[in-house]
Write an enzyme that holds these catalytic residues in place. Sequence first.
Site, mmCIF file in Angstrom:
data_model
loop_
_atom_site.group_PDB
_atom_site.id
_atom_site.type_symbol
_atom_site.label_atom_id
_atom_site.label_comp_id
_atom_site.label_asym_id
_atom_site.label_seq_id
_atom_site.Cartn_x
_atom_site.Cartn_y
_atom_site.Cartn_z
ATOM 1 N N CYS A 127 -5.889 9.846 2.061
ATOM 2 C CA CYS A 127 -5.442 9.114 1.311
ATOM 3 C C CYS A 127 -3.711 9.588 0.825
ATOM 4 O O CYS A 127 -3.591 10.551 0.713
ATOM 5 C CB CYS A 127 -6.395 8.851 0.115
ATOM 6 S SG CYS A 127 -6.010 7.435 -1.151
ATOM 7 N N GLU A 449 1.394 3.107 -9.770
ATOM 8 C CA GLU A 449 2.157 2.474 -8.399
ATOM 9 C C GLU A 449 1.692 1.061 -8.576
ATOM 10 O O GLU A 449 0.488 0.640 -9.194
ATOM 11 C CB GLU A 449 1.146 3.152 -7.145
ATOM 12 C CG GLU A 449 1.699 2.741 -5.800
ATOM 13 C CD GLU A 449 0.877 3.233 -4.746
ATOM 14 O OE1 GLU A 449 1.312 4.388 -4.399
ATOM 15 O OE2 GLU A 449 0.005 2.785 -4.179
ATOM 16 N N SER A 475 3.755 1.197 -4.024
ATOM 17 C CA SER A 475 3.266 1.655 -2.850
ATOM 18 C C SER A 475 4.185 1.717 -1.732
ATOM 19 O O SER A 475 5.215 0.791 -1.708
ATOM 20 C CB SER A 475 2.008 0.805 -2.521
ATOM 21 O OG SER A 475 1.376 0.746 -1.138
#
Length: 570
Positions: A127, A449, A475
Site C-alpha cells: 500500500c 489525501e 492520491s
Amino acid sequence: MSSDPVKRLRSRITTDGIDRTPHRAFMRAMGLDDDAIAKPMVGVVSQKGETTPCNMTHYAQVEYAKTGVAMAGGTPREFTTISVSDGIGMNHEGMKFSLVSREIIADSIEAVVHGHAYDGLIGYGGCDKTLPGVIMGMVRCNVPSVFVYGGSALPGRHNGADVSVLNAYEAVGAVQTGTMTQDELTQLEEACKPTIGACAGQFTANTMAMVAEALGLTVPNSAMIPGVYSERQGVGHRAGALVMEMIERGGPLPRDIVTRKALENACAIVAATGGSTNTALHIPAIAHEAGITFTADDVAVVLHRTPFIGNLRPGGQYHAKDVYEIGGSHVVIKELIAHGFLHGDTLTVTGRTLAEEVADAPAPDGEVIRPVKDAIASSGGVVVLKGNLCPDGALLKVAGLKSKVFSGTARVFECEDDAVEAVHSGDYSEGQVLIVRNEGPVGGPGMREMLGLTALIYGQGMGEKVALLTDGRFSGATRGMCIGHAAPEAAAGGPLGLVQQGDRITIDGENATIELDVSDAELEKRRAAWTPPVSRHRGGLLQKYAATVGQAHEGAVTHAGNAQWPAPRG
C-alpha cells in the site's frame, strides 16, 4: 562467511560468547540450532495482514524471500510492520493516519533491525505509504538491504474495458449527477478490483515501485510484475540471494546507492510516467534519511527537463500489467538513459550500474510507453508551482489535463469535510478555485489525501471546470485541476490561510506559477489579524506527529536525518 574483522557480522553481538548464553536460549526457543545461529541473520519485513488487499500478496512472497535467504546460506528472521489503507481511510478522519504511518513504518524497522543487530534486510511494500516507509527504514539503518514491491492487482473488466478502483471513485459523482445508475455503480464496484495487490494504475504504489527501480534498491525489473503472478517466487528467491551477496561483499549499502544522481533518476521516472504527486513528499524524505538535502525545488528541476512518455492511468489509458507485458520498468529507464534524461552510472543492489541492468530491455512499444522522439509532452507530468500564494511550492499533475492554465475566484473551506459536504450537495460553481486549508502536515495533522473529494468533482463532470487547491495531499489516482502540498501550509502561517472568499487566483502550469491577486499591503493587513486554527485533536499519535513534522516541500519528515548507529563492539 569471511572471518575478516572488517566483515564481522553485526549479529555476532547477540550470539557470541558466554555472556550471550541467554540470547542463544531465546533463539533456540524459536527452533534455531547451532548452524542457524552461526549464519548471517537477515530481517524480512512486510505488512501482511487484512487491512488492505495491497499487502495480502506478501504472505506467499515473504516465504519466497526467506527461502532465498536460506538457500544462499543465511538465517531469515521474519517480522511485520503496520499499514494504513488509503482506500479505506479515505474521506474521513482515518486518512490523517496515512502519512503518519510512513514514519511509523520507518521507525519500527529501525527499532527491530538495530534492536536485534540484523546483518541485512529484505523489505516488502504494498500500500502507498509502505513503499517509502520501508525504503526510508532501509536507508536509515544502512545495512545490506533489498526492497521488493508486492505487486499490483490485475485490472478488472467492465463494459468491455479495463477498469481500476479509480473508476469506482469517479462513478460515485456520476451517480449523483444522473449519468450512471446505482445498478451500474454496483456492477463496477464488484468488477474493478478482481485480485489482491495494490491499485492497478500509475498511482502512488506503482509510481513508488518504479522509483525503487530507478534508485537501484530493488530486484531488477520486478516492479511491474502483477502481485498474483507466479513469477514473483523467483523475485523473492533473487532478493534473498542478493542480500546475502551484499552481506558477503560488505555492500553496496543503501547510502552507497541513494546518491543525488539516484534521487534525480527517481524524479525522472515519475515525470516520464505521469506518476503520483505524493512522490514529491517521499523522494525528499528518502534523501533526508541519507543526509542529502533534496527539496521540492530539486524535484521541480528534474520534472521540468524530463519528457512525459508513459500513457498510464489516471491521465492515460494503461495499467501496470500493460507495462509488464511490454518489458517492465526497464523499458522506461533504458529509453531515458539513451536520451540523457537519466543517469546510467548509478549503483544498484546487484553491484552493477543501472545502465548495465537495463541493457537488454526492449524498446518502447509506442503505445503504453512512447519513445522519447514521440513523447506525449516535452516536460514531466507533474509541475511544482510557485508564487505569492505558495512561496515554497505546490504540486499540480498536468498529465492528462486539457488546459494547464486556470483563473477563478476563491471558495474557501476550513477543512476537507466542509468541502466534501458542499460538493456532495452541488454547492459550488464553475470557475471557482476551491480552497481546502488546515489539512497540511501540522494543521491536519497528517496531510489528508483527497481522492474521495477529487473523484466526486471529476465524476460530476467538473474536473477541469473548477480548480482545487489545498495544503493537504492528493492520491496518485487524482486527476483534474488539483493543486496540493501548498507550502508553507495555512496552519504554519502560510498565505493559504489569508485567502478570502472571492479573491482571484491564477494557476499557470505552463509557467509553473500560482498567484493570488491581492496586494502585498492587503496581505500584511490580513496577516496581522490572522490567528492559527485550534486543533481538534488532543494527545495521542497525531499530537506527537504535529509537534515534530516539517513542511511538505522538505518531505514532511520528523527527525534530523542522516541517522548514525555505532558499529557493534567486540
